[in-house]
Design a protein around this motif. Sequence first.
Motif, short mmCIF file in Angstrom:
data_model
loop_
_atom_site.label_atom_id
_atom_site.label_comp_id
_atom_site.label_asym_id
_atom_site.label_seq_id
_atom_site.Cartn_x
_atom_site.Cartn_y
_atom_site.Cartn_z
N ARG A 96 0.83 -1.21 0.00
CA ARG A 96 0.00 0.00 0.00
C ARG A 96 0.86 1.26 0.00
O ARG A 96 0.47 2.29 -0.54
N ALA A 115 0.38 4.11 -2.78
CA ALA A 115 -0.07 5.46 -2.41
C ALA A 115 0.68 6.53 -3.18
O ALA A 115 0.38 7.72 -3.03
N PRO A 134 -4.98 11.47 -8.77
CA PRO A 134 -5.03 10.40 -7.78
C PRO A 134 -6.45 10.25 -7.22
O PRO A 134 -7.29 11.12 -7.42
N ARG A 138 -12.20 8.61 -7.43
CA ARG A 138 -13.34 9.13 -8.20
C ARG A 138 -13.35 8.48 -9.57
O ARG A 138 -12.32 8.05 -10.06
N TRP A 144 -7.00 0.11 -6.32
CA TRP A 144 -7.38 0.45 -4.94
C TRP A 144 -8.74 -0.13 -4.58
O TRP A 144 -8.96 -0.60 -3.46
N VAL A 189 -16.48 7.77 -4.08
CA VAL A 189 -16.14 9.19 -3.87
C VAL A 189 -16.34 9.56 -2.40
O VAL A 189 -16.12 10.68 -2.01
N ARG A 224 -10.17 15.63 6.46
CA ARG A 224 -11.25 16.46 6.93
C ARG A 224 -11.68 15.93 8.28
O ARG A 224 -12.02 14.77 8.43
N ARG A 284 -14.31 16.27 11.43
CA ARG A 284 -15.58 16.88 11.81
C ARG A 284 -15.79 16.65 13.28
O ARG A 284 -15.67 15.54 13.77
N VAL A 331 -8.64 3.18 17.00
CA VAL A 331 -8.57 3.18 15.53
C VAL A 331 -7.28 3.84 15.07
O VAL A 331 -6.95 4.95 15.50
N SER A 339 -3.35 8.14 3.39
CA SER A 339 -2.70 7.90 2.10
C SER A 339 -2.81 6.46 1.65
O SER A 339 -2.94 6.17 0.46
N THR A 340 -2.70 5.52 2.60
CA THR A 340 -2.79 4.11 2.22
C THR A 340 -4.16 3.52 2.54
O THR A 340 -4.36 2.32 2.36
N ARG A 341 -5.04 4.36 3.01
CA ARG A 341 -6.42 3.95 3.34
C ARG A 341 -6.44 2.79 4.34
O ARG A 341 -7.41 2.04 4.42
N ARG A 365 -6.85 1.01 7.82
CA ARG A 365 -7.52 1.18 9.10
C ARG A 365 -7.23 -0.05 9.93
O ARG A 365 -7.48 -1.17 9.50
N ALA A 393 -13.91 22.34 -7.59
CA ALA A 393 -14.30 21.15 -8.36
C ALA A 393 -13.71 19.88 -7.76
O ALA A 393 -14.28 18.80 -7.88
N ASP A 408 -14.44 16.18 -3.01
CA ASP A 408 -15.46 15.17 -3.27
C ASP A 408 -16.60 15.30 -2.25
O ASP A 408 -16.63 16.25 -1.47
N GLU A 409 -17.51 14.37 -2.27
CA GLU A 409 -18.73 14.52 -1.46
C GLU A 409 -18.46 14.57 0.04
O GLU A 409 -19.29 15.03 0.81
N ASP A 410 -17.34 14.04 0.46
CA ASP A 410 -16.96 14.11 1.88
C ASP A 410 -16.13 15.35 2.18
O ASP A 410 -15.67 15.53 3.30
N THR A 455 -13.21 15.71 0.93
CA THR A 455 -11.82 15.31 0.79
C THR A 455 -11.35 15.73 -0.60
O THR A 455 -12.07 15.56 -1.57
N ALA A 467 -8.68 15.87 -3.94
CA ALA A 467 -7.77 14.99 -4.68
C ALA A 467 -6.31 15.36 -4.39
O ALA A 467 -5.47 14.49 -4.24
N TYR A 468 -6.03 16.64 -4.32
CA TYR A 468 -4.65 17.10 -4.09
C TYR A 468 -4.58 17.88 -2.77
O TYR A 468 -5.50 18.64 -2.45
#
Lengths: 228, 336
Positions: free
Chosen positions: A84, A88, A124, A127, A138, A167, B17, B19, B96, B101-103, B105, B260, B263-265, B267, B269-270
Amino acid sequence: MSGLRLARLVPEARAFVLTPEFVRGERAYDPDELAQWCDDADEDVDLEPFVASVEEVLASAEPGTAKVDALAAPKIHRALPISRRTAADPGIWRFLAVGVAPGLVRHRWPVRTLATTRRRFWAPGMRHDSNTIGRLWWIAELTRNGDDYGLTRSVLESSNLATLLFVRRIGHHRPIVAGFVRFFARADAPAVEPLVARFSAVASTCALDALDADTVVAILSDLAFAGR
Amino acid sequence: MAEVRRKRARRGRTVRRARFVPFRHRDRGLAIDVLRFELDDGPSRDIASGTTTLDLSAHRFRRLSLDVEVRVPRTVVSYVLPETERSAPPLALLVVLACPSTRLRRVRRIPLETLAEETASVRLELLRSELRGEVEISAVLARIRNAAIAAPGYAAHAAAKVAGSASIDLLVDPPVRRAGGYLEIRYESFSKSPSFEPGTLYRLDCETDTPILFIDADDAAVRQILDSRGRRGLVARAREVVFDAIGQVVWLRLYMSAIAGADEDGTCAYGWQDGVLRRLLPKLYPDLSDHASRLEQLCADRADGGLESFVERLEALVQTEVRLSDHVRAVAKELG
């Protein structure tokens, strides 16, 4: 053994390589041509299995359909046994999309606008308009169960559901994706989009790591009933 | 030695992000501490209590072990559960570890009824190959089943978050530093590359990890103005106006790209897009008090009116930010 190894394309290459001719498929790059824009990847990976898996997808999946995703994701994931940490790095997905398998990107997504297609080679994330190859790897990584890619295929067969789930951060949790796939496989399942949005609102009050697939199905059923 | 920092370096951080959930017992929530860590087969090293950022980016470890302690005050139960459920709390403590970056959890789940003391100790074992950038460690208390009867004022559904801790950040890699804040500036010979349109002065590439502003290196006169260091005189005033002309377009593009790109959360892209939104949104939504609410409003406005609906507001905002009218007046004054 192929001489082609995994590399990473540096960010500043974008202005030079994503020309309109390349994006439209009128020009291709030999990996040697890209060498001036490449660095070594964190891991040394032989790309022969990856190239072979892409050729299989191109030969068997109908272009422009979600079937490309469902077929390609497990194959790409198996062919690229990377950590990963390496995955990344957006540079490796850019190298694979631009220098190794641009045909797969265009096979999945016919070129409609240059800007969106550029993103499908470069951006990246998960989406639908991000790097096509990285996104599929991923999604496979997050939804597989060991070597079982059943959930990966199921969620990607519904382009709309995959677009809406990945997304959002709820798409990073395998039990949540499994709950969604199970719920929307029902014959009487309601429209996906409003329910995903409502579920996201409920999920913001939940510990996502405490949700199992059964609880997700129960929440979706309640939301669907309340929305009737 | 690991450098322990209490202050966050904002620039170059991984986008995340956060909350805030307004738990009614927030002053009596969970407390989390990393007590010590081990790298590979090295010795165990203690960490000062209250540390919020643990910087391991200077170390090339393969394996990392963390000893984490979470304190769950007894009073929490009475704040988050109705009286009927307090004797056998239907709650679990989740520790947790998340790497955006590597998602990754990694979750350790401890049923509250098995917790003899007020504290829970957890050892987390990690590999470098599953981490990149920044890692967040936190604890949350969640319901493990639905309430038989929903009591007013209390969460009743399974998995509901009822208490949480602050988070501890672990830096595995050094934050990315950018020249110029949001963008890099590079001089390129436009005539030598077909990638650049003939006759153009600059080109902004937004769709990348750090926006890059390419400026034509062939035009010696323009370069002389842009590279000048003087603060007085006509060249300095001309430089301001040239920067304004470029800056207007650059800021508009950065703002539009960030709007643009969320995303919906919320978060992005960059990473730079998150920084740009944090600068922009208080100006777009001055009546909203926090970033999460502003992001929600942004997503709603984007869904309602599309990206075009922002252009007019941003155009006016950017002009005032770059002070174009002031600088044009200064040129006029210089010219007499």
